[in-house]
Scaffold this active site. Structure first.
Site, short mmCIF file in Angstrom:
data_model
loop_
_atom_site.label_atom_id
_atom_site.label_comp_id
_atom_site.label_asym_id
_atom_site.label_seq_id
_atom_site.Cartn_x
_atom_site.Cartn_y
_atom_site.Cartn_z
N CYS A 19 0.85 -1.19 0.00
CA CYS A 19 0.00 0.00 0.00
C CYS A 19 0.89 1.25 0.00
CB CYS A 19 -0.91 -0.01 1.24
SG CYS A 19 -2.03 1.40 1.28
N CYS A 44 0.60 4.73 7.02
CA CYS A 44 -0.03 4.54 8.33
C CYS A 44 0.93 3.77 9.25
CB CYS A 44 -1.35 3.78 8.17
SG CYS A 44 -2.37 4.42 6.82
N CYS A 63 0.36 0.04 10.34
CA CYS A 63 -0.14 -0.97 9.39
C CYS A 63 0.94 -1.86 8.78
CB CYS A 63 -0.92 -0.27 8.28
SG CYS A 63 -1.75 -1.50 7.23
N CYS A 74 -16.58 -9.20 5.39
CA CYS A 74 -15.91 -7.90 5.18
C CYS A 74 -14.66 -8.10 4.33
CB CYS A 74 -15.49 -7.30 6.50
SG CYS A 74 -16.83 -7.13 7.67
N CYS A 114 -19.55 -6.13 3.46
CA CYS A 114 -18.85 -4.91 3.88
C CYS A 114 -17.55 -4.86 3.10
CB CYS A 114 -18.56 -4.98 5.38
SG CYS A 114 -17.61 -3.56 5.98
N CYS A 160 -19.37 1.91 8.65
CA CYS A 160 -18.61 1.24 9.71
C CYS A 160 -17.39 2.13 9.92
CB CYS A 160 -18.21 -0.16 9.25
SG CYS A 160 -17.08 -0.98 10.41
N ARG A 209 -17.83 -2.65 17.94
CA ARG A 209 -17.11 -3.91 17.71
C ARG A 209 -15.82 -3.99 18.52
NH1 ARG A 209 -16.59 -4.44 12.07
NH2 ARG A 209 -18.68 -5.28 12.12
N1 SAM Z 1 -6.66 0.66 3.11
C1 SAM Z 1 -7.94 0.87 3.64
C2 SAM Z 1 -7.98 1.94 4.69
O1 SAM Z 1 -6.97 2.24 5.30
O2 SAM Z 1 -9.07 2.47 4.91
C3 SAM Z 1 -8.60 -0.37 4.18
C4 SAM Z 1 -7.79 -1.39 4.94
S1 SAM Z 1 -7.08 -0.84 6.48
C5 SAM Z 1 -6.05 -2.22 6.88
C6 SAM Z 1 -8.46 -0.90 7.60
C7 SAM Z 1 -8.22 -0.56 9.04
O3 SAM Z 1 -7.49 -1.58 9.68
C8 SAM Z 1 -7.45 0.68 9.38
O4 SAM Z 1 -8.19 1.86 9.27
C9 SAM Z 1 -7.09 0.42 10.83
O5 SAM Z 1 -8.10 0.93 11.68
C10 SAM Z 1 -7.07 -1.09 10.93
N2 SAM Z 1 -5.70 -1.58 11.21
C11 SAM Z 1 -4.69 -1.71 10.34
N3 SAM Z 1 -3.58 -2.15 10.94
C12 SAM Z 1 -3.90 -2.31 12.25
C13 SAM Z 1 -3.17 -2.75 13.39
N4 SAM Z 1 -1.88 -3.08 13.32
N5 SAM Z 1 -3.81 -2.80 14.57
C14 SAM Z 1 -5.11 -2.46 14.67
N6 SAM Z 1 -5.84 -2.04 13.62
C15 SAM Z 1 -5.25 -1.96 12.42
FE1 SF4 Z 2 -2.83 1.19 3.41
FE2 SF4 Z 2 -2.79 0.00 5.77
FE3 SF4 Z 2 -3.06 2.62 5.63
FE4 SF4 Z 2 -5.09 1.03 4.80
S1 SF4 Z 2 -4.29 1.21 6.88
S2 SF4 Z 2 -4.29 2.85 3.78
S3 SF4 Z 2 -3.90 -0.70 3.99
S4 SF4 Z 2 -1.26 1.44 4.97
#
Ligand code: SAM
Ligand code: SF4
Ligand code: DTB
Length: 365
Positions: A74, A78, A81, A118, A149, A209, A281
């Protein structure tokens, strides 16, 4: 102790009259929400559980299963992530899954008792070329009789409408933290970008959500700030995932300090009180929580979980273990029936998962 909050605002709807504040409010101040957080723990839990009982059966929990339909690489940064291409987390990236794989995973989730499927993609936003495949996934999963979802990153109004027209029930798009802390966690997009997508999702008529992550080194005011943002949206998200940070090696937050578990429970309780009609949730992080903590989260008003051995890329408790916990707590999965004949199927799936637990018990003892 029941907090006394004003219910005289134009945007409130009175649902019934008892000792708990039974209004859906959209004008929470940070000070009011902080006062909820700061109550003695037992007072907060009592208020949360009392509120919960006014809106929901306290012994039902909704269950959703996640599938990563496109994994890793990606472009966003973040810090929490594992799927960001900027950090080296050793994650194996995968292209957009084939439709047959998605259908078989959804069928398996349904067979083990999940009612919502989802699908998540590691995208900043979906590319035009991927939209037809994604829309087809929505149609095929819906045809199995499950709620759908997706979480695909930012959406334009047209993309949101296309997803809604394909039958997508929910769109997940988290605000993740307070506006003030957001820049510490993500620099490749703004809070306003998130709010714009949420507006496009609502405008297209889908359910929202939207929640966040705690345990990222934020302050209590940041947790307050996140919940104030969620509760002051024009409509409350129908689903509010509260994730405990899963610390993944290679991400900048891998060594973040643990959040006091009671702070996590308080966050759930406050979400329950200020968004009383929403499903809250108990989301990522359950693998690191003991059963007592999960039971406390349900007592604080959590009434939804992710079910199945994987979240998107990280582990989650196995289904049998969850069914065993539900059994011990007298909790039943919430039902969703696209067709009445599904009631029997659902009951059979749940009974099977609960009885499989004996195999699980034997194997793990
Ligand atoms: N890329 C899209 C986005 O960011 O909206 C969708 C997928 S992203 C993985 C969805 C959510 O997963 C993020 O907004 C975050 O809240 C959650 N998430 C990702 N990594 C995480 C982690 N290490 N611990 C807890 N929640 C996490
Ligand atoms: Fe990309 Fe992870 Fe951020 Fe979603 S949360 S935008 S998958 S880096
Ligand atoms: C949400 O709030 N949590 C889920 C779902 N929405 C998409 C994702 C949690 C991801 C945890 C890290 C992983 O498994 O990659």
């Amino acid at each position: 102790m029941v907090s006394t909050v004003s219910s005289t605002t134009v945007s409130s709807t009175t649902v019934s009259s008892t000792t708990v504040p039974l209004t859906i409010r959209h004008e929470w101040t940070a000070q009011q929400v902080l006062s909820l957080f700061r109550q003695p723990f037992n007072d907060l839990l009592f208020e949360a559980q009392s509120t919960h009982r006014e809106y929901f059966d306290p012994n039902r929990v909704q269950i959703s299963t996640l599938l990563s339909i496109k994994t890793g690489a990606c472009p966003e940064d973040c810090k929490y992530c594992p799927q960001s291409g900027i950090y080296n987390t050793g994650l194996e990236k995968e292209k957009l899954l084939e439709i047959d794989k998605v259908i078989s995973e959804a069928q398996a989730a349904k067979d083990s008792g999940a009612t919502r499927f989802c699908m998540g993609a590691a995208w900043r936003s979906p590319a035009a070329k991927d939209m037809p495949c994604v829309l087809n996934m929505v149609k095929e999963v819906k045809a199995l009789g499950m709620e759908t979802c997706m979480t695909l990153g930012m959406l334009t109004d047209v993309q949101a409408q296309d997803l809604a027209d394909a039958g997508l029930d929910y769109y997940n798009h988290n605000l993740d933290t307070s506006p003030e802390y957001y820049g510490e966690i993500i620099t490749t997009r703004s809070y306003q970008d998130r709010l714009d997508t949420l507006e496009n999702v609502r405008g297209a008529g889908m359910k929202v959500c939207c929640g966040g992550i705690v345990g990222m080194g934020e302050s209590v005011m940041d947790r307050v700030g996140l919940l104030v943002q969620l509760a002051n949206l024009a409509e409350h998200p129908e689903s509010v995932p509260i994730n405990m940070l899963v610390k993944v090696a290679g991400t900048p937050l891998e060594n973040e300090q643990d959040l006091d578990p009671f702070e996590f429970i308080r966050t759930i309780a406050v979400a329950r009180i200020i968004m009383p009609a929403s499903h809250v949730r108990l989301s990522a992080g359950r693998e690191d929580m003991n059963e007592e903590m999960q039971a406390l989260a349900f007592h604080a008003g959590a009434n939804s979980i992710f079910y199945g051995e994987k979240l998107l890329t990280t582990p989650n408790p196995v289904a049998n273990k969850d069914m065993q916990l539900f059994d011990r707590l007298g909790i039943k999965p919430e039902e969703h029936h696209a067709h009445p004949e599904q009631e029997e199927e659902m009951q059979a799936a749940v009974t099977k998962a609960a009885s499989d637990k004996y195999f699980y018990d034997a194997a793990s003892s």
